[in-house]
Write a protein that holds these residues in place. Sequence first.
Motif, mmCIF file in Angstrom:
data_model
loop_
_atom_site.group_PDB
_atom_site.id
_atom_site.type_symbol
_atom_site.label_atom_id
_atom_site.label_comp_id
_atom_site.label_asym_id
_atom_site.label_seq_id
_atom_site.Cartn_x
_atom_site.Cartn_y
_atom_site.Cartn_z
ATOM 1 N N ARG A 23 0.768 -1.070 0.086
ATOM 2 C CA ARG A 23 0.208 0.024 -0.011
ATOM 3 C C ARG A 23 0.891 1.214 -0.138
ATOM 4 O O ARG A 23 2.099 1.119 0.410
ATOM 5 N N ARG A 24 0.376 2.305 -0.624
ATOM 6 C CA ARG A 24 1.083 3.630 -0.374
ATOM 7 C C ARG A 24 0.493 4.296 0.682
ATOM 8 O O ARG A 24 -0.816 4.419 0.670
ATOM 9 N N VAL A 25 1.130 4.675 1.537
ATOM 10 C CA VAL A 25 0.615 5.060 2.845
ATOM 11 C C VAL A 25 0.892 6.759 3.207
ATOM 12 O O VAL A 25 2.085 7.064 2.717
ATOM 13 N N VAL A 26 0.078 7.392 3.711
ATOM 14 C CA VAL A 26 0.385 8.759 4.216
ATOM 15 C C VAL A 26 0.206 8.744 5.744
ATOM 16 O O VAL A 26 -0.721 8.147 6.013
ATOM 17 N N ASP A 27 1.341 9.406 6.406
ATOM 18 C CA ASP A 27 1.365 9.480 7.896
ATOM 19 C C ASP A 27 1.210 10.768 8.320
ATOM 20 O O ASP A 27 2.303 11.488 8.189
ATOM 21 N N LEU A 28 0.035 11.211 8.763
ATOM 22 C CA LEU A 28 -0.002 12.709 8.922
ATOM 23 C C LEU A 28 0.186 13.132 10.394
ATOM 24 O O LEU A 28 -0.549 12.597 11.545
ATOM 25 N N GLY A 29 1.183 14.079 10.509
ATOM 26 C CA GLY A 29 1.774 14.278 11.890
ATOM 27 C C GLY A 29 2.660 13.111 12.329
ATOM 28 O O GLY A 29 2.471 12.501 13.243
ATOM 29 N N CYS A 30 3.725 12.885 11.615
ATOM 30 C CA CYS A 30 4.416 11.419 11.599
ATOM 31 C C CYS A 30 5.611 11.727 12.658
ATOM 32 O O CYS A 30 6.177 10.671 13.109
ATOM 33 N N GLY A 31 5.674 12.917 13.108
ATOM 34 C CA GLY A 31 6.706 13.104 14.368
ATOM 35 C C GLY A 31 7.888 12.558 14.123
ATOM 36 O O GLY A 31 8.599 12.835 12.868
ATOM 37 N N PHE A 32 8.530 11.798 15.074
ATOM 38 C CA PHE A 32 9.938 11.329 14.706
ATOM 39 C C PHE A 32 9.904 9.940 13.932
ATOM 40 O O PHE A 32 10.863 9.453 13.491
ATOM 41 N N GLY A 33 8.859 9.589 13.403
ATOM 42 C CA GLY A 33 8.541 8.587 12.178
ATOM 43 C C GLY A 33 8.373 7.107 12.726
ATOM 44 O O GLY A 33 8.589 6.269 11.871
ATOM 45 N N TRP A 34 8.349 7.007 13.897
ATOM 46 C CA TRP A 34 8.197 5.663 14.480
ATOM 47 C C TRP A 34 7.065 4.988 13.923
ATOM 48 O O TRP A 34 7.222 3.735 13.156
ATOM 49 N N ALA A 35 5.544 5.468 13.425
ATOM 50 C CA ALA A 35 4.727 4.602 12.907
ATOM 51 C C ALA A 35 4.917 4.727 11.225
ATOM 52 O O ALA A 35 4.746 3.581 10.734
ATOM 53 N N SER A 36 5.560 5.453 10.530
ATOM 54 C CA SER A 36 5.956 5.575 9.361
ATOM 55 C C SER A 36 6.939 4.363 8.747
ATOM 56 O O SER A 36 6.807 3.438 8.169
ATOM 57 N N ARG A 37 8.047 3.923 9.962
ATOM 58 C CA ARG A 37 8.848 2.864 9.646
ATOM 59 C C ARG A 37 8.283 1.745 9.988
ATOM 60 O O ARG A 37 8.276 0.809 9.417
ATOM 61 N N ALA A 83 -4.107 9.137 -4.539
ATOM 62 C CA ALA A 83 -2.584 8.776 -4.530
ATOM 63 C C ALA A 83 -2.094 7.806 -3.376
ATOM 64 O O ALA A 83 -0.991 7.541 -3.335
ATOM 65 N N PHE A 84 -3.116 7.410 -2.543
ATOM 66 C CA PHE A 84 -2.721 6.954 -1.107
ATOM 67 C C PHE A 84 -3.916 5.701 -1.187
ATOM 68 O O PHE A 84 -4.928 5.897 -1.535
ATOM 69 N N ASP A 85 -3.413 4.471 -0.468
ATOM 70 C CA ASP A 85 -4.055 3.312 -0.234
ATOM 71 C C ASP A 85 -4.598 3.096 1.175
ATOM 72 O O ASP A 85 -5.299 2.442 1.607
ATOM 73 N N PHE A 86 -3.970 3.991 1.936
ATOM 74 C CA PHE A 86 -4.197 4.126 3.694
ATOM 75 C C PHE A 86 -3.421 5.344 4.251
ATOM 76 O O PHE A 86 -2.353 5.728 3.859
ATOM 77 N N ALA A 87 -4.221 5.886 5.027
ATOM 78 C CA ALA A 87 -4.140 7.195 5.714
ATOM 79 C C ALA A 87 -3.950 6.870 7.154
ATOM 80 O O ALA A 87 -4.946 5.974 7.811
ATOM 81 N N PHE A 88 -3.016 7.228 7.767
ATOM 82 C CA PHE A 88 -2.768 7.007 9.370
ATOM 83 C C PHE A 88 -2.370 8.349 10.069
ATOM 84 O O PHE A 88 -1.754 9.307 9.294
ATOM 85 N N ARG A 92 4.274 -0.157 0.381
ATOM 86 C CA ARG A 92 5.276 0.121 -0.673
ATOM 87 C C ARG A 92 5.908 1.322 -0.407
ATOM 88 O O ARG A 92 7.162 1.293 -0.859
ATOM 89 N N SER A 93 5.226 2.379 0.102
ATOM 90 C CA SER A 93 5.828 3.798 0.496
ATOM 91 C C SER A 93 4.967 4.179 1.480
ATOM 92 O O SER A 93 3.887 4.190 1.669
ATOM 93 N N VAL A 94 5.825 5.266 2.000
ATOM 94 C CA VAL A 94 5.303 5.970 3.234
ATOM 95 C C VAL A 94 5.459 7.683 3.117
ATOM 96 O O VAL A 94 6.734 7.734 2.788
ATOM 97 N N LEU A 95 4.371 8.422 2.909
ATOM 98 C CA LEU A 95 4.745 9.877 3.120
ATOM 99 C C LEU A 95 4.413 10.261 4.332
ATOM 100 O O LEU A 95 3.457 9.969 4.797
ATOM 101 N N GLY A 96 5.487 10.659 5.363
ATOM 102 C CA GLY A 96 5.423 11.282 6.558
ATOM 103 C C GLY A 96 5.360 12.452 6.335
ATOM 104 O O GLY A 96 6.212 13.377 6.031
ATOM 105 N N LEU A 97 4.459 13.275 7.065
ATOM 106 C CA LEU A 97 4.182 14.842 7.058
ATOM 107 C C LEU A 97 4.280 15.300 8.529
ATOM 108 O O LEU A 97 3.536 14.769 9.548
ATOM 109 N N ASP A 98 4.674 16.385 8.707
ATOM 110 C CA ASP A 98 4.783 16.818 10.004
ATOM 111 C C ASP A 98 5.192 18.400 9.880
ATOM 112 O O ASP A 98 5.924 18.846 9.178
#
Lengths: 229, 229
Positions: free
Chosen positions: B31-45, B93-98, B53-59
Amino acid sequence: GYSQLPRQVHGLAGAPEWPAIAAMLPDVTDRRVVDLGCGFGWASRYLREAGARSVLGLDVSQNMIARARADTDDAAIDYRIADLETLELPGGAFDFAFSALTFHYIRDFDRLVRTIHGALTPGAHFVFTIEHPVFMAAMRPRWLPDEDGHKTWPVNCYAMEGERRTDWFARGVLKYHRTMATTLNALIGRGFALREIREFAPTEAQIAQMPELAEELERPMMLLVSAQR
Amino acid sequence: GYSQLPRQVHGLAGAPEWPAIAAMLPDVTDRRVVDLGCGFGWASRYLREAGARSVLGLDVSQNMIARARADTDDAAIDYRIADLETLELPGGAFDFAFSALTFHYIRDFDRLVRTIHGALTPGAHFVFTIEHPVFMAAMRPRWLPDEDGHKTWPVNCYAMEGERRTDWFARGVLKYHRTMATTLNALIGRGFALREIREFAPTEAQIAQMPELAEELERPMMLLVSAQR
């Protein structure tokens, strides 16, 4: 006692949440309706006046059903004594299910949701109100002294579901606390789609007319749910 | 400060709600994932390790994005500084939002929900956590002295949505209180189907290991929502 409450004496006009509920109701024209916990029959009669083809009003209280029958002159409303804990309903026999302030007295909510789901036609709506979990959770629910100018409502034991006894009118009335999540997941898990959630809060106009309603802005007392099969 | 919180130092292992969140996550394989408010990236990783497949981490925090980049060695995770109040995302553009513990800092939740809905493919899941409205509502949130052996959490101003300022770590951190109904109706109104609601409560095993978690049984601190486009 309970029968002297404004909502029992004045019916829907004595229930400040009624306009909010009415706004959540689907068009009931020609619908077959079941009213679970119908009490004195105020909502049953309202739904018939709104166009329902028939209403089955159910309540566990013999006194309430007797009073509902006495106050109703409408052959399309059928009142019956029924315990919602063990209720059975014919499959697909209703096009709309309604319940006001009843389900927090029910121990087995999952069973009842299954019964209601089975009794509704596909696409049928299900609208109900309960005492809000935030209102019910605490072991000793009551307003705490003002702080910062606001009355404060205590919450504890929120995650500890189960029996709550209050000495409200009758001593030791037994209610069942469930979290918001448990209530909503029971509907989703059974196949209902959630359509709208409301947590009753009085309007400015209502507060102007009845100032004591202002405290209902401080904590949610009532949960209103609209779901669809 | 904030970066010394267990959940920032130890990542997901320092967040007692993580097992509950993990149980709500869909299969993210490919899945192509967007992580909204990713902070230090723990959930993205975590999501990449779970097969994304990919993660876009935004903060919005430059410092957090810098630290997330420094702590990540994975070309399929892209961290970017972004203000969720004005965020624009490409359609479908994304298959899952977190999102974890971010949306209660957002003033315009409706706008953000619209943006996320537009950025997801049909059928895509959207899982997020926020501070629970019951936790956030009061003007002066803090435990009240024990009564009946239970710590008690005060609720007031529940129906009065809007700014809440707390002196948590930094002075005057600005949050936005919305009722449970407003939060869920924003999702339903935009076309999301609600799949599951959780109000985090620690398990007995967690309390045995970390006794101070027991107070989280008294009041809901965190709301977890799973929805589907």
